[in-house]
Design a protein around this motif. Structure first.
Motif, short mmCIF file in Angstrom:
data_model
loop_
_atom_site.label_atom_id
_atom_site.label_comp_id
_atom_site.label_asym_id
_atom_site.label_seq_id
_atom_site.Cartn_x
_atom_site.Cartn_y
_atom_site.Cartn_z
N SER A 147 9.31 9.67 -16.61
CA SER A 147 8.43 10.30 -15.61
C SER A 147 7.11 10.74 -16.24
O SER A 147 6.07 10.75 -15.57
CB SER A 147 9.13 11.49 -14.96
OG SER A 147 9.38 12.50 -15.90
N LEU A 148 7.13 11.09 -17.51
CA LEU A 148 5.89 11.49 -18.17
C LEU A 148 4.95 10.29 -18.30
O LEU A 148 3.77 10.37 -17.97
CB LEU A 148 6.20 12.04 -19.56
CG LEU A 148 6.45 13.53 -19.64
CD1 LEU A 148 6.99 13.92 -21.01
CD2 LEU A 148 5.18 14.29 -19.33
N ALA A 149 5.49 9.18 -18.80
CA ALA A 149 4.66 7.98 -18.97
C ALA A 149 4.12 7.53 -17.60
O ALA A 149 2.94 7.19 -17.47
CB ALA A 149 5.48 6.88 -19.63
N ASP A 150 4.99 7.58 -16.58
CA ASP A 150 4.57 7.13 -15.24
C ASP A 150 3.47 8.02 -14.64
O ASP A 150 2.71 7.57 -13.77
CB ASP A 150 5.76 7.13 -14.27
CG ASP A 150 6.75 6.04 -14.61
OD1 ASP A 150 6.40 5.16 -15.43
OD2 ASP A 150 7.89 6.07 -14.09
N SER A 151 3.42 9.29 -15.07
CA SER A 151 2.45 10.23 -14.48
C SER A 151 1.02 9.94 -14.94
O SER A 151 0.08 10.54 -14.43
CB SER A 151 2.81 11.67 -14.85
OG SER A 151 2.40 11.94 -16.19
N CYS A 152 0.86 9.06 -15.91
CA CYS A 152 -0.47 8.90 -16.51
C CYS A 152 -0.88 7.42 -16.58
O CYS A 152 -0.75 6.80 -17.64
CB CYS A 152 -0.43 9.55 -17.90
SG CYS A 152 -2.06 9.74 -18.63
N PRO A 153 -1.38 6.88 -15.47
CA PRO A 153 -1.88 5.49 -15.52
C PRO A 153 -3.17 5.43 -16.33
O PRO A 153 -4.01 6.34 -16.24
CB PRO A 153 -2.15 5.15 -14.05
CG PRO A 153 -1.59 6.29 -13.24
CD PRO A 153 -1.50 7.48 -14.14
#
Ligand code: 13P
Ligand code: SF4
Length: 307
Positions: free
Chosen positions: A85-91
């Motif tokens: 979820s952390l990686a996904d939060s930052c495009p």
């Protein structure tokens, strides 16, 4: 009949593969790994291996980090849907806009991000070296920090810095119930509370020790206490039980009412999927070479500072 474990071990030998696993994997997977570690130790192990194939039992950003460091190796992951979820939060496109709005800032990204974000960063950190990495940037240089606002605010509190924070969080660590922490502390007054810095501040306030997964495990093993309340993904308890079986480890339930707080991404990996990955060398981690080379620079900086 050949057992699944025999089949996996045979394939591992045929492929000259190494199995790297994170502490949030199911215990059955942890027991099959050649190397276990936190994100920093796994990146270091990925860099140094002479295996031809890396079977990465963790989530996508971890396997991608192994590929960035090791472009000539085949890196496979049991389940390509094991995200974060952390990686996904930052495009990357949104991070780029934020960077452009903050000229003159050093960009520090937590390793829980995708390769496009790493490629835009000046330096990467993990939970085990974040304080050291931030301290390496002169006090006079402003910093923007992505994507974990809770790790970022923990660092701000510890160092007195005023880093600007991306609004990302881990869906597991944000979900610990404060009331359950209070209840468990009351029921186990001699227990030490061990927390990961991805937890929000109201949860970290109860912690006696804050650190990466490896640091939490090492602390529990070495501590003269015998009971521990664990404020991170409960996969870490398996290693604690192996190293100090006489002690008691108490996982904290989530607010959504689950008795545990497993990471749904990490737990997608299974032994069957590991076998398939070594048989087919799929799903394989691949990326654009230009992005890889740009992402390598801040990762190498981190590894150099972590020696
Ligand atoms: P560690 O680097 O502490 O193992 O953390 C990885 C992670 O994803 C925590 O949620
Ligand atoms: Fe990402 Fe949180 Fe799972 Fe770690 S525990 S992989 S930060 S979603």
């Amino acid at each position: 009949m050949k057992s699944k474990i025999d089949e996996l071990m045979e394939l591992k030998k045929q492929r000259n593969a190494i199995i790297l696993a994170h502490y949030y994997q199911d215990p059955s997977i942890q027991d099959l790994a050649d190397f276990m570690g936190d994100s920093l130790a796994l990146a270091q192990a990925a860099k140094k291996t002479d295996a031809d194939v890396i079977l990465f039992c963790g989530v996508h950003f971890m396997a991608e980090t192994a590929k960035i460091l090791n472009p000539t190796k085949t890196v496979v992951i049991p389940d390509m849907n094991a995200g974060c979820s952390l990686a996904d939060s930052c495009p990357p496109e949104q991070l780029k806009e934020w960077i452009d709005q903050n000229p003159g800032h050093t960009v520090i990204s937590y390793i829980n991000c995708n390769s496009g974000v790493k490629a835009l960063s000046d330096i990467i950190c993990t939970s085990s070296n974040a304080l050291k990495i931030v301290a390496s940037v002169p006090e006079s240089t402003p910093i923007i920090f992505a994507p974990d606002k809770f790790l970022g605010s923990y660092i701000n509190r510890k160092t007195g810095r005023n880093m600007k924070l991306w609004n990302g969080s881990c869906q597991v660590h944000i979900d610990f119930s404060e009331q359950e922490v209070i209840n468990l502390c009351a029921q186990n007054p001699n227990a030490e509370v061990l927390a990961h810095p991805e937890c929000p501040e109201n949860i970290l306030d109860y912690a006696d020790f804050i650190g990466s997964t490896t640091a939490i495990i090492d602390h529990a093993v070495k501590s003269d206490k015998n009971e521990f309340i664990i404020l991170t993904e409960p996969g870490v308890i398996h290693e604690m039980q192996k190293k100090a079986p006489e002690k008691k480890y108490i996982p904290v339930p989530s607010m959504s009412g689950c008795s545990c707080n497993n990471c749904p991404h990490m737990r997608l990996n299974t032994i069957d999927k590991m076998i398939d990955a070594l048989k087919t060398l799929q799903p394989e981690i691949l990326m654009d070479e230009d992005i890889r080379q740009k992402a390598l620079i801040p990762l190498e900086r981190m590894l150099e500072l972590s020696k």
